[in-house]
Scaffold this active site. Structure first.
Site, PDB file in Angstrom:
ATOM      1  N   ASN A 173       0.887  -1.168   0.000  1.00 16.97           N
ATOM      2  CA  ASN A 173       0.000   0.000   0.000  1.00 16.97           C
ATOM      3  C   ASN A 173       0.927   1.221   0.000  1.00 16.97           C
ATOM      4  O   ASN A 173       1.416   1.642   1.040  1.00 16.97           O
ATOM      5  CB  ASN A 173      -0.879  -0.040   1.237  1.00 16.97           C
ATOM      6  CG  ASN A 173      -2.035   0.931   1.233  1.00 16.97           C
ATOM      7  OD1 ASN A 173      -2.664   1.138   2.264  1.00 16.97           O
ATOM      8  ND2 ASN A 173      -2.346   1.535   0.099  1.00 16.97           N
ATOM      9  N   ASN A 212      -6.283  10.568  -1.074  1.00 18.52           N
ATOM     10  CA  ASN A 212      -6.400   9.451  -2.001  1.00 18.52           C
ATOM     11  C   ASN A 212      -5.895   9.861  -3.381  1.00 18.52           C
ATOM     12  O   ASN A 212      -5.687  11.045  -3.659  1.00 18.52           O
ATOM     13  CB  ASN A 212      -7.858   9.003  -2.099  1.00 18.52           C
ATOM     14  CG  ASN A 212      -8.383   8.447  -0.796  1.00 18.52           C
ATOM     15  OD1 ASN A 212      -7.762   7.587  -0.188  1.00 18.52           O
ATOM     16  ND2 ASN A 212      -9.530   8.938  -0.360  1.00 18.52           N
ATOM     17  N   CYS A 245      -5.309   6.352   7.563  1.00 20.83           N
ATOM     18  CA  CYS A 245      -4.749   5.248   6.783  1.00 20.83           C
ATOM     19  C   CYS A 245      -3.837   4.443   7.689  1.00 20.83           C
ATOM     20  O   CYS A 245      -2.831   4.962   8.183  1.00 20.83           O
ATOM     21  CB  CYS A 245      -3.976   5.777   5.577  1.00 20.83           C
ATOM     22  SG  CYS A 245      -3.119   4.497   4.640  1.00 20.83           S
ATOM     23  N   GLY A 246      -4.181   3.191   7.920  1.00 15.07           N
ATOM     24  CA  GLY A 246      -3.411   2.359   8.841  1.00 15.07           C
ATOM     25  C   GLY A 246      -2.016   2.042   8.350  1.00 15.07           C
ATOM     26  O   GLY A 246      -1.037   2.124   9.098  1.00 15.07           O
ATOM     27  N   ASN A 305     -12.652   6.066   9.501  1.00 16.05           N
ATOM     28  CA  ASN A 305     -13.128   6.134   8.123  1.00 16.05           C
ATOM     29  C   ASN A 305     -14.090   4.955   7.906  1.00 16.05           C
ATOM     30  O   ASN A 305     -14.007   3.932   8.580  1.00 16.05           O
ATOM     31  CB  ASN A 305     -11.964   6.103   7.128  1.00 16.05           C
ATOM     32  CG  ASN A 305     -11.019   4.937   7.350  1.00 16.05           C
ATOM     33  OD1 ASN A 305     -11.133   4.180   8.305  1.00 16.05           O
ATOM     34  ND2 ASN A 305     -10.061   4.774   6.455  1.00 16.05           N
ATOM     35  N   ASN A 333     -15.129   2.234   2.170  1.00 14.90           N
ATOM     36  CA  ASN A 333     -14.139   1.233   1.810  1.00 14.90           C
ATOM     37  C   ASN A 333     -14.834  -0.120   1.900  1.00 14.90           C
ATOM     38  O   ASN A 333     -15.513  -0.407   2.898  1.00 14.90           O
ATOM     39  CB  ASN A 333     -12.961   1.273   2.779  1.00 14.90           C
ATOM     40  CG  ASN A 333     -12.274   2.626   2.783  1.00 14.90           C
ATOM     41  OD1 ASN A 333     -11.530   2.966   1.879  1.00 14.90           O
ATOM     42  ND2 ASN A 333     -12.545   3.424   3.812  1.00 14.90           N
ATOM     43  N   GLU A 347     -10.592   0.322  -1.957  1.00 21.28           N
ATOM     44  CA  GLU A 347     -10.477   1.529  -1.132  1.00 21.28           C
ATOM     45  C   GLU A 347     -11.202   2.707  -1.770  1.00 21.28           C
ATOM     46  O   GLU A 347     -11.061   2.970  -2.972  1.00 21.28           O
ATOM     47  CB  GLU A 347      -9.002   1.884  -0.916  1.00 21.28           C
ATOM     48  CG  GLU A 347      -8.314   0.978   0.094  1.00 21.28           C
ATOM     49  CD  GLU A 347      -7.123   1.648   0.745  1.00 21.28           C
ATOM     50  OE1 GLU A 347      -7.296   2.764   1.287  1.00 21.28           O
ATOM     51  OE2 GLU A 347      -6.031   1.068   0.717  1.00 21.28           O
ATOM     52  N   ARG A 348     -11.936   3.388  -0.934  1.00 18.27           N
ATOM     53  CA  ARG A 348     -12.653   4.596  -1.342  1.00 18.27           C
ATOM     54  C   ARG A 348     -11.675   5.608  -1.942  1.00 18.27           C
ATOM     55  O   ARG A 348     -10.725   6.028  -1.318  1.00 18.27           O
ATOM     56  CB  ARG A 348     -13.345   5.190  -0.108  1.00 18.27           C
ATOM     57  CG  ARG A 348     -14.115   6.461  -0.319  1.00 18.27           C
ATOM     58  CD  ARG A 348     -14.658   6.997   1.001  1.00 18.27           C
ATOM     59  NE  ARG A 348     -13.612   7.239   1.987  1.00 18.27           N
ATOM     60  CZ  ARG A 348     -13.766   7.936   3.099  1.00 18.27           C
ATOM     61  NH1 ARG A 348     -14.952   8.459   3.393  1.00 18.27           N
ATOM     62  NH2 ARG A 348     -12.775   8.110   3.945  1.00 18.27           N
ATOM     63  N   CYS A 351      -4.775  -2.609   3.350  1.00 16.94           N
ATOM     64  CA  CYS A 351      -5.462  -1.496   4.004  1.00 16.94           C
ATOM     65  C   CYS A 351      -5.463  -1.772   5.498  1.00 16.94           C
ATOM     66  O   CYS A 351      -6.085  -2.739   5.951  1.00 16.94           O
ATOM     67  CB  CYS A 351      -6.886  -1.359   3.467  1.00 16.94           C
ATOM     68  SG  CYS A 351      -7.856  -0.064   4.290  1.00 16.94           S
ATOM     69  N   THR A 367      -6.629   0.138   8.142  1.00 15.77           N
ATOM     70  CA  THR A 367      -7.917   0.345   8.806  1.00 15.77           C
ATOM     71  C   THR A 367      -8.923  -0.713   8.369  1.00 15.77           C
ATOM     72  O   THR A 367      -9.768  -1.145   9.148  1.00 15.77           O
ATOM     73  CB  THR A 367      -8.471   1.755   8.511  1.00 15.77           C
ATOM     74  OG1 THR A 367      -8.550   1.955   7.096  1.00 15.77           O
ATOM     75  CG2 THR A 367      -7.612   2.832   9.149  1.00 15.77           C
ATOM     76  N   GLY A 368      -8.814  -1.150   7.106  1.00 21.40           N
ATOM     77  CA  GLY A 368      -9.700  -2.198   6.618  1.00 21.40           C
ATOM     78  C   GLY A 368      -9.451  -3.529   7.301  1.00 21.40           C
ATOM     79  O   GLY A 368     -10.397  -4.281   7.586  1.00 21.40           O
TER      80      GLY A 368
END
Length: 283
Positions: A12, A63, A72-73, A161, A194, A212-213, A221, A223-224
């Site tokens: 990422n 983004n 963003c993690g 998010n 997301n 991702e959005r 991701c 946070t995902g």
């Protein structure tokens, strides 16, 4: 010319710029330019390291479409590496201000460089109006949506998010782009979302791919991954206080949702390159 650093967390990748010692303007347009993999540097987005009045540093994340996101993690782990490796701090416990609140990082170093970081991601947000998602469920665990004539059932979580997580049988064979780009902009998500497609391997392992959005499918991701573990615990697939390995296209993240409510993420941060870029044409 401005100096930049390109880094990645499990593939990422983002362009990182010191906005403390350099003047940065037209951030949205700059994000679009640097993210372009043919005419720019090439990345999933842009992250600025800024001064903070309430933490050690402030992170602003954009983004690839120029939109600013809350958090963003994978990006925040690389921010930790950036500020330490570049000598902006000598602390190995660093507080970073984000639009999703202040996050605390513990940096693990080797030979004077950060290799991995442990991030206290705070508590997940489960209230529909705060995620946000249009639903009357508390928490939102059975949101039924349709995309390209296929029905999905989502659990919705915010890690600062918005995320919507659905279970699929096989992530490798799933067409993430076909469904992700439709679901991201579903009217159920006032700020878009997301979209995570998760495969439960066992109680300690999840395979996950993410749309991702504002960026499309990415290799990872953070946070995902956190949201997917929270959703898995809510639905009885995983347990509180037990570390879960989330297997992403770019590698693995270790996630724990503790009984005290906090979500802990552990993962790597890696340097790709440093350079200079001419941004005089950006308006």
């Amino acid at each position: 010319m401005i100096k930049f650093t390109k880094m990645h967390g499990l593939g990422n990748d983002y362009v990182y710029i010191d906005a403390i010692n350099q003047k940065i303007e037209n951030e949205s347009s700059l994000a679009k330019f640097v993210s372009n993999r043919h005419f720019g540097i090439g990345s999933d987005g842009l992250i600025l390291i800024c001064k903070s009045e309430i933490a050690d540093f402030k992170m602003r994340m954009f983004n690839s479409d120029g939109s600013e996101a809350e958090m963003c993690g994978n990006g925040i782990r690389c921010v930790g590496k950036f500020v330490y490796d570049k000598g902006l701090t000598n602390k190995t416990t660093v507080k970073i201000e984000t639009l999703a609140g202040i996050k605390t990082l513990i940096l693990n170093t080797k030979d004077g460089k950060v290799e991995t970081a442990r991030v206290d991601m705070g508590e997940p947000i489960l209230e529909a109006e705060k995620i946000p998602v249009i639903s009357t469920e508390k928490p939102v665990k059975n949101l039924e949506l349709e995309a390209e004539n296929k029905k999905f059932k989502f659990t919705c979580v915010s890690m600062g998010n918005p995320h919507a997580i659905t279970i699929v049988e096989n992530t490798k064979e799933f067409d993430v782009e076909k469904y992700g780009k439709v679901l991201e902009i579903d009217k159920a998500f006032p700020k878009k979302a997301n979209i995570e497609f998760a495969q439960i391997v066992d109680r300690q392992n999840i395979n996950m791919r993410v749309w991702e959005r504002g960026s499309g499918e990415t290799f990872a991701c953070g946070t995902g991954a956190c949201a997917s573990v929270v959703a898995s615990v809510l639905n009885g697939y995983c347990n509180h206080d037990e570390e879960v390995t989330v297997h992403l296209r770019g590698g693995d993240l270790k996630i724990t949702w503790n009984s005290d409510g906090t979500v802990i993420m552990k993962g790597p941060a890696a340097l790709i390159c440093d350079g200079d870029v001419d941004v005089s044409h950006i308006k």
